[in-house]
Design an enzyme around this catalytic site. Structure first.
Site, short mmCIF file in Angstrom:
data_model
loop_
_atom_site.label_atom_id
_atom_site.label_comp_id
_atom_site.label_asym_id
_atom_site.label_seq_id
_atom_site.Cartn_x
_atom_site.Cartn_y
_atom_site.Cartn_z
N ASP A 137 1.98 0.60 -4.05
CA ASP A 137 1.13 -0.37 -4.77
C ASP A 137 1.20 -1.79 -4.21
OD1 ASP A 137 0.42 1.74 -6.35
OD2 ASP A 137 1.10 0.90 -8.24
N ASP A 158 -0.42 4.82 -2.55
CA ASP A 158 -1.50 4.13 -3.29
C ASP A 158 -1.54 2.64 -2.98
OD1 ASP A 158 -1.73 6.65 -4.48
OD2 ASP A 158 -0.66 6.05 -6.30
#
Length: 321
Positions: A137, A158
């Protein structure tokens, strides 16, 4: 405009040679709700602090001495009790934010789960020649219209995610070495309603392995994206993909969740990772060579760049090329 031609309003320097020694103090000094650009020059050095450009701080510009020279660093993470949203080293909400020549880092490491380097929920925000360094992230493209040009983004899981309308143009996206049993996923776009005009557009970028991943490439699988939310929308256009991309290209989030409702497209990419013969066969995924289908994801069309970006003095092209 060359950086040297931009006259800063205030200077931040670790050694006391500027107006402030922290970035946060300079942000606090900016007038609220300003329609004029307020330029903060952040001299070379590593600034260990958490910076919040809230919605009252409009039209701020951060200028650093370049990637790898001016650093803003933090290490908040979900494992250490922060939410993903609150874990960001730098968070920007004030409209009209520009950053240039700065490295934003979250150094919590790959075992600390979500740990954001930069979160932007700022409409009309732009980042030029910046780097975003983290693991899971890294870059939270949270909401509203944002543009990234000639930036470097490093991460594992991600690591470009959120529900903004975001265009990354001429950027380098680098997957790093994750923990054992982890995979790398470049994107996790979070559109949760089919009417939202959001998505992640990767245009004329390089998709590659970071230096630490290269020697162990065969030990880890790497994917272009996975659907964080039901209507996840991501496109890779005219980008160069190195061999690290798994032949399937894309990864499920959980079973068949979102596979019919997501919108993933690949358009005229090049390089060994761009071979689409063994890609996933989800209903929402397609390879396209149709320019009229992808033209909606350009800077001009997707984030209305002609209305704001052209005044920012950073290189941008409004069309596919």
């Amino acid at each position: 405009t060359a950086v040297t031609d931009i006259v800063p309003d205030v200077v931040v320097a670790k050694d006391g040679s500027g107006n402030f020694t922290t970035v946060g103090a300079a942000v606090a000094a900016a007038k609220d709700s300003s329609t004029a650009r307020f330029v903060i020059y952040i001299k070379e050095g590593a600034y260990f602090e958490y910076v919040d450009v809230d919605k009252k701080k409009t039209n701020l510009m951060f200028i650093g001495d370049g990637i790898g020279k001016t650093w803003i660093k933090g290490n908040r993470s979900v494992v250490d009790g922060w939410t993903t949203f609150r874990s960001s080293t730098v968070a920007v909400v004030g409209t009209g934010f520009i950053a240039r020549g700065i490295s934003f880092e979250n150094y919590a490491g790959p075992s600390k789960h979500q740990a954001v380097a930069l979160r932007s929920g700022a409409d009309f925000s732009a980042f030029y020649q910046c780097s975003f360094v983290g693991y899971q992230d890294t870059l939270y493209v949270h909401s509203l219209r944002q543009f990234y040009s000639e930036c470097d983004v490093y991460g594992t899981i991600d690591f470009i995610f959120g529900n903004a309308a975001a265009v990354l143009q001429k950027c380098n996206l680098y997957a790093r070495k994750p923990n054992e049993n982890q995979k790398n996923i470049f994107t996790a776009q979070g559109r949760d309603d089919p009417n939202q005009n959001t998505g992640i557009s990767i245009l004329n970028c390089k998709v590659a392995a970071a230096a630490d991943l290269i020697p162990v490439l065969s030990s880890f699988k790497t994917y272009l994206g996975r659907p964080w939310k039901e209507y996840s929308r991501t496109v890779f256009l005219l980008s160069q993909m190195e061999s690290l991309i798994d032949p399937a290209g894309w990864l499920e989030w959980s079973g068949d969740f979102a596979l019919t409702t997501l919108y993933y497209r690949e358009y005229k990419n090049t390089g060994p990772g761009s071979n689409t013969t063994a890609r996933v066969t989800w209903p929402g995924y397609a390879v396209t060579t149709n320019e009229t289908e992808v033209i909606q994801f350009t800077v001009g069309n997707f984030i209305q760049g002609s209305q704001w970006l052209t005044s920012y003095n950073i290189p941008v092209y409004l069309n596919l090329t």
